[in-house]
Design a protein around this motif. Structure first.
Motif, PDB file in Angstrom:
ATOM      1  N   THR A   1       0.845  -1.206   0.000  1.00 36.05           N
ATOM      2  CA  THR A   1       0.000   0.000   0.000  1.00 36.05           C
ATOM      3  C   THR A   1       0.876   1.250   0.000  1.00 36.05           C
ATOM      4  O   THR A   1       0.655   2.193  -0.761  1.00 36.05           O
TER       5      THR A   1
ATOM      6  N   ASN B   1       0.773   3.075  -3.523  1.00 39.77           N
ATOM      7  CA  ASN B   1      -0.204   4.172  -3.432  1.00 39.77           C
ATOM      8  C   ASN B   1       0.365   5.447  -2.829  1.00 39.77           C
ATOM      9  O   ASN B   1      -0.121   6.537  -3.114  1.00 39.77           O
ATOM     10  N   GLU B   2       1.390   5.306  -1.985  1.00 36.29           N
ATOM     11  CA  GLU B   2       1.961   6.500  -1.339  1.00 36.29           C
ATOM     12  C   GLU B   2       3.277   6.917  -1.994  1.00 36.29           C
ATOM     13  O   GLU B   2       3.858   7.932  -1.614  1.00 36.29           O
TER      14      GLU B   2
ATOM     15  N   GLU C   1      -4.484   0.409 -11.002  1.00 39.59           N
ATOM     16  CA  GLU C   1      -4.104   1.408  -9.993  1.00 39.59           C
ATOM     17  C   GLU C   1      -5.099   2.558  -9.972  1.00 39.59           C
ATOM     18  O   GLU C   1      -5.696   2.845 -11.001  1.00 39.59           O
ATOM     19  N   PRO C   2      -5.248   3.250  -8.826  1.00 40.18           N
ATOM     20  CA  PRO C   2      -4.638   2.945  -7.530  1.00 40.18           C
ATOM     21  C   PRO C   2      -5.252   1.674  -6.927  1.00 40.18           C
ATOM     22  O   PRO C   2      -6.477   1.495  -6.988  1.00 40.18           O
TER      23      PRO C   2
ATOM     24  N   ASN D   1      -6.747  -0.725  -4.234  1.00 38.93           N
ATOM     25  CA  ASN D   1      -7.263  -0.789  -2.856  1.00 38.93           C
ATOM     26  C   ASN D   1      -6.782  -2.097  -2.230  1.00 38.93           C
ATOM     27  O   ASN D   1      -6.143  -2.925  -2.886  1.00 38.93           O
TER      28      ASN D   1
END
Length: 403
Positions: free
Chosen positions: A16, A20-21, A69-70, A72
């Motif tokens: 994650t 995502n970050e 993407e993104p 979950n």
């Protein structure tokens, strides 16, 4: 292999952060491994290697899992299920794995593996530039090798110990190593181990440094008593190697635009018993101009795409952009033009990158040699290291001599 819930959760949390970050995989994994003091070496290895594996094969696994993407958390569990199925690991009856189509996963894998961009899990633009610069055959072999796990290579700190002595000390701690022909200071681990917890590391008897990277300081041809400038020193892996080759005699000026990296070098130098390094932050052109025509040797370990070290940094495949490579080529030429002025007449310069692209390597050297600044230099030799030929990181280095 039996999957343990807390370890799998750690992997999902890590993915994650990475996907995502936009966090760097090595930093995320460092943090994950501190999560539970009860984890043994096998648990820690599972978390690190599984996270790296799914990062490495992101495009392929996402395509098989039919997620975009993104991602979950449900998407990431689906990608995890693809990883486990392809590894032949039996999925437990957790809700995350309900209705996992194991047979379909294997069929999709076979189908997608016919296309290099999926088989090697790389962006289309990266595949195109690889083919354009290296040719179809060479790129196919190189990118396949860049997806294999890299060996752990140590560089013996010869200021404190010999290669044979270090090998014996590590053997007593159940860490077996081999010599590598043609790499005078290198030891290769027979099996992966956390060498950073050993007393030998804490006492500065070695650094972890890939064999290809160790060739750079050797090419610089330093001697005790010289004045040497490492212009893009970073945290100082090559600086420390240069210091050991100089037997701690003479002066090394380690320069970088990032003060935080030079602070790490200071700590490493203390551990290595190195005391001939001066640290200089490049915050203007002044520190460079002060050294014009003063250095016996100058190392330019230039900023680059890193396409020779994807085995170590698989998340770079997803962070790199084609525009970055265009920009970095300009930076490389600027750095060559500016930093080469520090070499004194009769002195030597090494230009190096951890890229396999000729446009970042020999083409940059050719362009420099035909420029006004470059006319003062003679080309001596270069070395192109490809991972699929050497078994080590992809690297380039060129030795130039000032007239």
């Amino acid at each position: 292999m039996r999957l343990h819930r807390n370890l799998c959760f750690a992997v999902i949390d890590g993915l994650t952060d990475i996907f995502n970050e936009g966090k760097y995989a090595d930093k995320v994994i460092q943090q994950l491994l501190k999560r539970d003091k009860r984890w043994g070496s096998r648990d820690r290895a599972f978390v690190a290697e599984t996270t790296y594996d799914i990062v490495r094969w992101k495009r392929l696994y996402a395509e098989i899992a039919e997620v975009k993407e993104p991602f979950n958390r449900d998407n990431l569990w689906r990608m995890f299920a693809v990883w486990a199925t392809l590894k032949g690991i039996r999925l437990p009856d957790w809700k995350y794995f309900e209705k996992t189509p194991s047979r379909k996963i294997k069929g999709r894998f076979d189908e997608l593996s016919k296309l290099r961009v999926f088989r090697e899990s790389i962006p289309d633009w990266m595949d195109a530039i690889g083919v354009q610069e290296l040719g179809e055959s060479k790129w196919t072999k190189e990118i396949a090798t860049q997806n294999q796990q890299a060996d752990v290579i140590l560089r013996v700190n010869t200021l404190k110990i010999s290669k044979e002595q270090l090998q014996n000390i590590l053997f007593d701690q159940n860490i077996e190593t081999d010599f590598i022909k043609g790499y005078p200071s290198a030891l290769k681990l027979k099996q992966r181990a956390n060498v950073f917890v050993t007393d030998a590391f804490k006492n500065g008897l070695f650094e972890v440094q890939d064999a290809s990277s160790q060739l750079v300081a050797d090419m610089l041809d330093v001697k005790p008593g010289m004045k040497v400038v490492d212009t893009c020193a970073g945290a100082g892996g090559k600086t420390l190697h240069i210091a050991s080759l100089m037997e701690n005699k003479g002066q090394i000026v380690a320069m970088d635009i990032y003060e935080s990296k030079l602070k790490k070098l200071k700590i490493r130098a203390r551990r290595n018993g190195v005391h001939n390094i001066d640290l200089k932050v490049i915050d203007s052109t002044k520190p460079i101009k002060k050294l014009y025509n003063k250095a016996d040797r100058v190392l330019i370990d230039a900023p680059c795409s890193g396409l020779g070290v994807l085995r170590r940094n698989p998340d770079a495949k997803w962070k790199l952009e084609p525009e970055f490579i265009d920009k970095i080529r300009t930076v490389q030429q600027d750095v060559l033009q500016q930093y080469s002025k520090m070499v004194k007449p009769g002195g030597k310069l090494v230009y190096a990158t951890c890229s396999v692209l000729p446009s970042e390597n020999e083409n940059q050297v050719k362009a420099f040699l035909t420029s006004e600044s470059g006319k003062e230099f003679n080309f001596v030799k270069d070395r192109k290291v490809l991972a699929h030929e050497s078994g080590f990181d992809g690297f380039y280095m060129a030795l130039l001599e000032k007239k």
